[in-house]
Design a protein around this motif. Sequence first.
Motif, PDB file in Angstrom:
ATOM      1  N   ASP A 213       0.687  -1.292  -0.107  1.00 36.19           N
ATOM      2  CA  ASP A 213      -0.070  -0.063   0.069  1.00 36.19           C
ATOM      3  C   ASP A 213       0.878   1.373   0.023  1.00 36.19           C
ATOM      4  N   CYS A 214       1.138   1.677  -1.148  1.00 42.75           N
ATOM      5  CA  CYS A 214       2.324   2.816  -1.391  1.00 42.75           C
ATOM      6  C   CYS A 214       1.723   3.923  -0.488  1.00 42.75           C
ATOM      7  N   SER A 215       0.357   4.435  -0.604  1.00 38.56           N
ATOM      8  CA  SER A 215       0.049   5.605   0.018  1.00 38.56           C
ATOM      9  C   SER A 215       0.071   5.555   1.409  1.00 38.56           C
ATOM     10  N   GLU A 216       0.028   4.472   2.254  1.00 36.11           N
ATOM     11  CA  GLU A 216       0.398   4.217   3.447  1.00 36.11           C
ATOM     12  C   GLU A 216       1.671   4.374   4.026  1.00 36.11           C
ATOM     13  N   LEU A 217       2.546   3.682   3.131  1.00 39.44           N
ATOM     14  CA  LEU A 217       4.018   3.811   3.284  1.00 39.44           C
ATOM     15  C   LEU A 217       4.725   5.196   3.342  1.00 39.44           C
ATOM     16  N   GLN A 218       4.237   5.816   2.322  1.00 37.01           N
ATOM     17  CA  GLN A 218       4.613   7.225   2.257  1.00 37.01           C
ATOM     18  C   GLN A 218       4.175   8.447   3.032  1.00 37.01           C
ATOM     19  N   ARG A 219       2.994   7.975   3.874  1.00 32.04           N
ATOM     20  CA  ARG A 219       2.069   8.948   4.406  1.00 32.04           C
ATOM     21  C   ARG A 219       3.142   9.835   5.349  1.00 32.04           C
ATOM     22  N   GLU A 220       4.271   9.483   5.935  1.00 32.78           N
ATOM     23  CA  GLU A 220       4.941  10.275   6.724  1.00 32.78           C
ATOM     24  C   GLU A 220       6.558  10.362   6.245  1.00 32.78           C
TER      25      GLU A 220
ATOM     26  N   LYS B   5       9.718  11.287   3.944  1.00 30.58           N
ATOM     27  CA  LYS B   5      10.483  12.437   3.482  1.00 30.58           C
ATOM     28  C   LYS B   5      10.724  12.540   2.005  1.00 30.58           C
ATOM     29  N   TYR B   6      10.550  11.296   1.432  1.00 29.31           N
ATOM     30  CA  TYR B   6      10.791  11.098  -0.083  1.00 29.31           C
ATOM     31  C   TYR B   6       9.357  10.711  -0.827  1.00 29.31           C
ATOM     32  N   GLN B   7       9.087  11.666  -1.505  1.00 26.40           N
ATOM     33  CA  GLN B   7       7.809  11.514  -2.705  1.00 26.40           C
ATOM     34  C   GLN B   7       8.357  10.371  -3.936  1.00 26.40           C
ATOM     35  N   LEU B   8       8.088   9.310  -3.842  1.00 26.64           N
ATOM     36  CA  LEU B   8       8.382   8.367  -4.626  1.00 26.64           C
ATOM     37  C   LEU B   8       7.196   8.024  -5.628  1.00 26.64           C
ATOM     38  N   GLU B   9       7.596   7.796  -7.037  1.00 26.03           N
ATOM     39  CA  GLU B   9       6.528   7.241  -7.778  1.00 26.03           C
ATOM     40  C   GLU B   9       6.232   5.867  -7.364  1.00 26.03           C
ATOM     41  N   GLN B  10       5.088   5.299  -7.370  1.00 25.69           N
ATOM     42  CA  GLN B  10       4.961   3.913  -7.278  1.00 25.69           C
ATOM     43  C   GLN B  10       5.894   2.790  -7.763  1.00 25.69           C
ATOM     44  N   ALA B  11       6.026   2.969  -8.961  1.00 26.43           N
ATOM     45  CA  ALA B  11       6.938   2.205  -9.672  1.00 26.43           C
ATOM     46  C   ALA B  11       8.833   2.187  -8.913  1.00 26.43           C
ATOM     47  N   ASP B  12       8.731   3.354  -8.483  1.00 26.04           N
ATOM     48  CA  ASP B  12      10.456   3.542  -7.752  1.00 26.04           C
ATOM     49  C   ASP B  12      10.168   2.817  -6.490  1.00 26.04           C
ATOM     50  N   LEU B  13       8.991   3.009  -5.750  1.00 32.09           N
ATOM     51  CA  LEU B  13       8.969   2.602  -4.427  1.00 32.09           C
ATOM     52  C   LEU B  13       8.793   1.020  -4.517  1.00 32.09           C
ATOM     53  N   GLU B  14       8.214   0.468  -5.587  1.00 31.52           N
ATOM     54  CA  GLU B  14       8.248  -1.086  -5.594  1.00 31.52           C
ATOM     55  C   GLU B  14       9.493  -1.516  -6.133  1.00 31.52           C
ATOM     56  N   VAL B  15      10.391  -0.921  -6.712  1.00 26.11           N
ATOM     57  CA  VAL B  15      11.809  -1.255  -7.021  1.00 26.11           C
ATOM     58  C   VAL B  15      12.450  -1.380  -5.719  1.00 26.11           C
ATOM     59  N   LEU B  16      12.766  -0.069  -4.951  1.00 26.81           N
ATOM     60  CA  LEU B  16      13.230  -0.145  -3.879  1.00 26.81           C
ATOM     61  C   LEU B  16      12.733  -1.338  -2.811  1.00 26.81           C
TER      62      LEU B  16
ATOM     63  N   GLU C  92      16.342  -6.385  10.669  1.00 31.14           N
ATOM     64  CA  GLU C  92      15.946  -5.156   9.952  1.00 31.14           C
ATOM     65  C   GLU C  92      16.936  -4.031   9.723  1.00 31.14           C
ATOM     66  N   ASP C  93      17.951  -3.851  10.757  1.00 29.54           N
ATOM     67  CA  ASP C  93      19.033  -2.706  10.398  1.00 29.54           C
ATOM     68  C   ASP C  93      19.798  -2.980   9.207  1.00 29.54           C
ATOM     69  N   GLY C  94      19.872  -4.171   8.911  1.00 30.12           N
ATOM     70  CA  GLY C  94      20.649  -4.568   7.796  1.00 30.12           C
ATOM     71  C   GLY C  94      19.908  -4.330   6.438  1.00 30.12           C
ATOM     72  N   LYS C  95      18.395  -4.332   6.566  1.00 25.78           N
ATOM     73  CA  LYS C  95      17.664  -3.840   5.282  1.00 25.78           C
ATOM     74  C   LYS C  95      17.574  -2.662   5.298  1.00 25.78           C
ATOM     75  N   LEU C  96      17.577  -1.811   6.583  1.00 28.09           N
ATOM     76  CA  LEU C  96      17.434  -0.452   6.494  1.00 28.09           C
ATOM     77  C   LEU C  96      18.513   0.164   5.941  1.00 28.09           C
ATOM     78  N   LEU C  97      19.796  -0.377   6.363  1.00 30.07           N
ATOM     79  CA  LEU C  97      20.889   0.130   5.819  1.00 30.07           C
ATOM     80  C   LEU C  97      21.207   0.031   4.021  1.00 30.07           C
ATOM     81  N   VAL C  98      20.832  -1.166   3.566  1.00 34.14           N
ATOM     82  CA  VAL C  98      20.626  -1.375   2.053  1.00 34.14           C
ATOM     83  C   VAL C  98      19.840  -0.312   1.720  1.00 34.14           C
TER      84      VAL C  98
ATOM     85  N   VAL D 108      11.876  -0.523   4.761  1.00 34.39           N
ATOM     86  CA  VAL D 108      11.778   0.490   3.738  1.00 34.39           C
ATOM     87  C   VAL D 108      11.163   1.743   4.425  1.00 34.39           C
ATOM     88  N   GLY D 109      10.024   1.514   5.116  1.00 33.96           N
ATOM     89  CA  GLY D 109       9.448   2.611   5.718  1.00 33.96           C
ATOM     90  C   GLY D 109      10.237   3.429   6.582  1.00 33.96           C
TER      91      GLY D 109
END
Length: 209
Positions: free
Chosen positions: A69-76, A78-89, A102-108, A156-157
């Motif tokens: 749910d891209c809209s929920e993920l980006q609600r707060e 600092k990056y406004q990504l296109e849905q395609a970019d968010l799914e790639v990330l 989780e920190d290892g994933k956060l670092l990537v 990623v959130g």
Amino acid sequence: MYKRALSGLLAINLIFLIGVLSLCRMEEIGRKLQQTVSEVHMEESLLADKESIMMGIASRTSSGQRVVDCSELQRESKYQLEQADLEVLLRIVEAEAGCEDEDGKLLVANVILNRLNSEKFPDSITEIVFQRENGVSQFSPIADGSYYKVSVSEAVGRALAGEDISRGALYFAARKYADSESMRWFDEKLTLLFRHGGHGFFSDKKALQ
């Protein structure tokens, strides 16, 4: 004697009636208890779904695949990504760090967002992830196809909300799996900042001068 027999018969009927009424009452209580348990399970399920959505992950589909749910993920975010970019990330983070904490994933995710903020790299997540230099993919999951076989990561959130523990890293590598030629380039051209899990995180030498 007749009255005594009649009294006995009435007593037996009364006991039978009380038994029937008790049985009906127990069945009613059982139905109510089952209904209450079902309602509790439903409330727990709805709460779990709500918590998942707040993390940017909606309920699983019938196939078991989680839906973003891209809209929920980006609600707060600092990056406004296109849905395609968010799914790639989301996908590249899981492909690169699916076995990390989780920190290892956060670092990537931090590294990729650091590249997005750097003039040295392309201007979109999709271009960064699929970038090739001299015919070589920047990320091994793109080269070996594992990128296309993963589910998404919830870490990623945290990165999109601004949490950054990468110390400015622009590169990472898993020495255990990388070939010696690739690691020689990392060791000669870059500066190792720190290690976390199976990855080493690097920055340009010039960036630290």
